[in-house]
Each structure stands twice: as structure tokens, then as C-alpha cells.
Write a protein that holds these residues in place. Sequence first.
Motif, short mmCIF file in Angstrom:
data_model
loop_
_atom_site.label_atom_id
_atom_site.label_comp_id
_atom_site.label_asym_id
_atom_site.label_seq_id
_atom_site.Cartn_x
_atom_site.Cartn_y
_atom_site.Cartn_z
N GLU A 199 0.84 -1.19 0.00
CA GLU A 199 0.00 0.00 0.00
C GLU A 199 0.88 1.25 0.00
O GLU A 199 1.93 1.29 0.62
CB GLU A 199 -0.91 0.03 1.23
CG GLU A 199 -1.91 -1.10 1.30
CD GLU A 199 -1.48 -2.20 2.22
OE1 GLU A 199 -0.28 -2.23 2.57
OE2 GLU A 199 -2.32 -3.04 2.57
N SER A 200 0.41 2.26 -0.71
CA SER A 200 1.16 3.51 -0.74
C SER A 200 0.23 4.66 -1.12
O SER A 200 -0.80 4.45 -1.76
CB SER A 200 2.32 3.44 -1.74
OG SER A 200 1.82 3.28 -3.06
N GLY A 201 0.61 5.84 -0.71
CA GLY A 201 -0.11 7.04 -1.09
C GLY A 201 0.86 7.98 -1.80
O GLY A 201 2.03 8.08 -1.41
N ARG A 202 0.39 8.64 -2.83
CA ARG A 202 1.28 9.49 -3.61
C ARG A 202 0.54 10.72 -4.12
O ARG A 202 -0.61 10.63 -4.54
CB ARG A 202 1.84 8.71 -4.81
CG ARG A 202 2.88 9.49 -5.62
CD ARG A 202 3.32 8.73 -6.86
NE ARG A 202 2.30 8.76 -7.90
CZ ARG A 202 1.59 7.72 -8.28
NH1 ARG A 202 1.77 6.54 -7.71
NH2 ARG A 202 0.68 7.84 -9.24
N VAL A 203 1.22 11.84 -4.05
CA VAL A 203 0.72 13.08 -4.65
C VAL A 203 1.80 13.56 -5.61
O VAL A 203 2.96 13.73 -5.22
CB VAL A 203 0.44 14.16 -3.59
CG1 VAL A 203 0.10 15.48 -4.26
CG2 VAL A 203 -0.69 13.73 -2.69
N THR A 204 1.42 13.77 -6.86
CA THR A 204 2.38 14.20 -7.88
C THR A 204 1.96 15.54 -8.47
O THR A 204 0.80 15.72 -8.83
CB THR A 204 2.48 13.17 -9.02
OG1 THR A 204 2.74 11.88 -8.47
CG2 THR A 204 3.60 13.54 -9.99
N CYS A 205 2.91 16.45 -8.56
CA CYS A 205 2.67 17.75 -9.17
C CYS A 205 3.24 17.74 -10.59
O CYS A 205 4.39 17.35 -10.80
CB CYS A 205 3.33 18.85 -8.35
SG CYS A 205 3.40 20.46 -9.17
N TYR A 206 2.42 18.14 -11.55
CA TYR A 206 2.84 18.19 -12.95
C TYR A 206 2.74 19.62 -13.49
O TYR A 206 1.89 20.41 -13.05
CB TYR A 206 1.94 17.31 -13.82
CG TYR A 206 1.99 15.84 -13.51
CD1 TYR A 206 2.93 15.00 -14.12
CD2 TYR A 206 1.08 15.28 -12.62
CE1 TYR A 206 2.96 13.65 -13.85
CE2 TYR A 206 1.10 13.91 -12.34
CZ TYR A 206 2.05 13.11 -12.95
OH TYR A 206 2.08 11.77 -12.68
N ARG A 207 3.58 19.91 -14.46
CA ARG A 207 3.43 21.14 -15.23
C ARG A 207 2.27 20.96 -16.20
O ARG A 207 1.86 19.83 -16.49
CB ARG A 207 4.72 21.44 -16.00
CG ARG A 207 5.90 21.80 -15.11
CD ARG A 207 7.09 22.26 -15.96
NE ARG A 207 8.20 22.66 -15.10
CZ ARG A 207 9.13 21.83 -14.64
NH1 ARG A 207 9.08 20.54 -14.98
NH2 ARG A 207 10.10 22.27 -13.87
N PRO A 208 1.74 22.05 -16.74
CA PRO A 208 0.64 21.94 -17.71
C PRO A 208 0.97 21.06 -18.91
O PRO A 208 0.07 20.50 -19.54
CB PRO A 208 0.38 23.39 -18.12
CG PRO A 208 0.79 24.18 -16.92
CD PRO A 208 2.00 23.47 -16.39
N ASN A 209 2.26 20.94 -19.24
CA ASN A 209 2.64 20.10 -20.39
C ASN A 209 2.80 18.63 -20.02
O ASN A 209 3.16 17.81 -20.86
CB ASN A 209 3.93 20.63 -21.03
CG ASN A 209 5.13 20.55 -20.08
OD1 ASN A 209 5.05 20.00 -18.99
ND2 ASN A 209 6.24 21.12 -20.52
N GLY A 210 2.56 18.30 -18.75
CA GLY A 210 2.65 16.91 -18.32
C GLY A 210 3.95 16.52 -17.66
O GLY A 210 4.09 15.39 -17.16
N GLY A 211 4.92 17.42 -17.61
CA GLY A 211 6.19 17.12 -16.98
C GLY A 211 6.07 17.10 -15.46
O GLY A 211 5.44 17.98 -14.86
N SER A 212 6.67 16.09 -14.83
CA SER A 212 6.60 15.97 -13.38
C SER A 212 7.51 16.99 -12.70
O SER A 212 8.65 17.20 -13.13
CB SER A 212 7.01 14.55 -12.95
OG SER A 212 7.02 14.43 -11.55
N VAL A 213 7.00 17.62 -11.63
CA VAL A 213 7.77 18.63 -10.89
C VAL A 213 8.25 18.07 -9.55
O VAL A 213 9.42 18.15 -9.22
CB VAL A 213 6.93 19.90 -10.66
CG1 VAL A 213 7.74 20.95 -9.90
CG2 VAL A 213 6.43 20.46 -11.98
#
Length: 224
Positions: free
Chosen positions: A176-190
Motif C-alpha cells: 500500500e502507498s499514497g502518492r501526490v504528484t505535481c505536474y506542469r501543464p505540459n505533463g512534466g513531473s515537478v
Amino acid sequence: MKISFLALMLISTTAFAADLNKAKTYRSNGMLDEAKRELVEVAYASESSPDQKAEALLLLGDVAQEQGKPQVANENWRQVIQLYAASRFATLAKERMNARAPVAAPAVQGNQLTAGTVLVVSDPNHPWASGPLSASLASPTTLFEGSLSQAITAARQQPSIAGILEISLVTDSAFESGRVTCYRPNGGSVWVEKVMFNIGGGAERIARKFADGLAKKIARKTCP
């Protein structure tokens, strides 16, 4: 000195009531970020009573509304109604939701979004998580009803959107895991924030532990 079980319970209850009162004081003095942190603690603490949790979620909705996050406000109020239907706070949540005009999807009213808005793509199995996690983020947010790829498409077409926040709470696998990912509008991960939890207790309990841990990790962060 011996302390009875009842005394310990009273001390615990008083402590969490004080946290709720502290949140109200923060809010009344315009310290909304501090109020949100206190309310999230009360809403997801095992020691909190159902009424305390319901009131904390109700107030999280109120704070989100004051910060110009109507979708987040609605999600918190919806949680009160779903999780604490018999509570008087559920009635208050319904009144708040009925008093608000419907909010169009971000793809429809993109030109009305605040500059720097982040689209929040919630976990489909735990949509309630978007409430506390959106509230923790420093950036203005709006819920996006669709997939990550659809959110990226919408973000590319709307200059007011600064990023995308994807929430993933995996509670039905061996890891089990929890994840929050922030992306740029072009889809690139920040950036990515993760939590792990494997002591059992049921999928919903694990998901709420994930949300609590992630809310603390992303508190006051911006995206991108």
C-alpha cells in the motif's frame, strides 16, 4: 498518583476540543493556513469524536470557501454529509451547499480561474481525499472531474492553469502507498510526495492515514 480511565478520556477530549477552538481563533484572526492545519489534525485524529470530526470538516469547507476554493469547500461539506449523516453538522453542510451556485467545470470557465490555479485529479476510489489535500496546498486549486491526461489537455488550453496535482491512494495491494504528484501543464513531473503504511486496519482507514500524512507533507507547497 493514580488517574482513572474516565479522567484520561476527559483529558483527551478536552485536548482535541482545544485544538478545534484554536482553529476557530486562527480563522477569526485571518490566519487561515494555521486554521486548516488544526482542522485537518482534528478531522483525522483517532481520538476525535464523530462530532469533532464533522465540525472540523465543515469548517475546512468554510475556510476553503473564504480562500476562493469553492470546489474544495463542496468536497469537504460533502464528506460531512456522507460520513456523519446523523450529525447536526451534516444539516449545516447541506445548507451551505444549497446556498452556493453550481460551479462549472474548469474546462468550461477557464478564463474565470485565478492565475496560478492547480487542477486536482483525485483518486477515483477515494474522491474525498481531494478536500484535505487541496486545502493543504499553498496554490489556488480547483477539482477536475476527469483523468490525468484530460487534465493535461485542459491545462495546455488554459493559460491561467499553472499545474496539475494527481492523488493516488493504493490500498488494495501487498504494498500500500499514497502518492501526490505535481505536474506542469505540459505533463512534466515537478515533484512527488509519498507515504507508506502497512499495519492493516482496512482500506478506508489506510486511505485516510495516507491522506493525513500526505496533507502534512505538501502543506504550503506550490505546484509547479
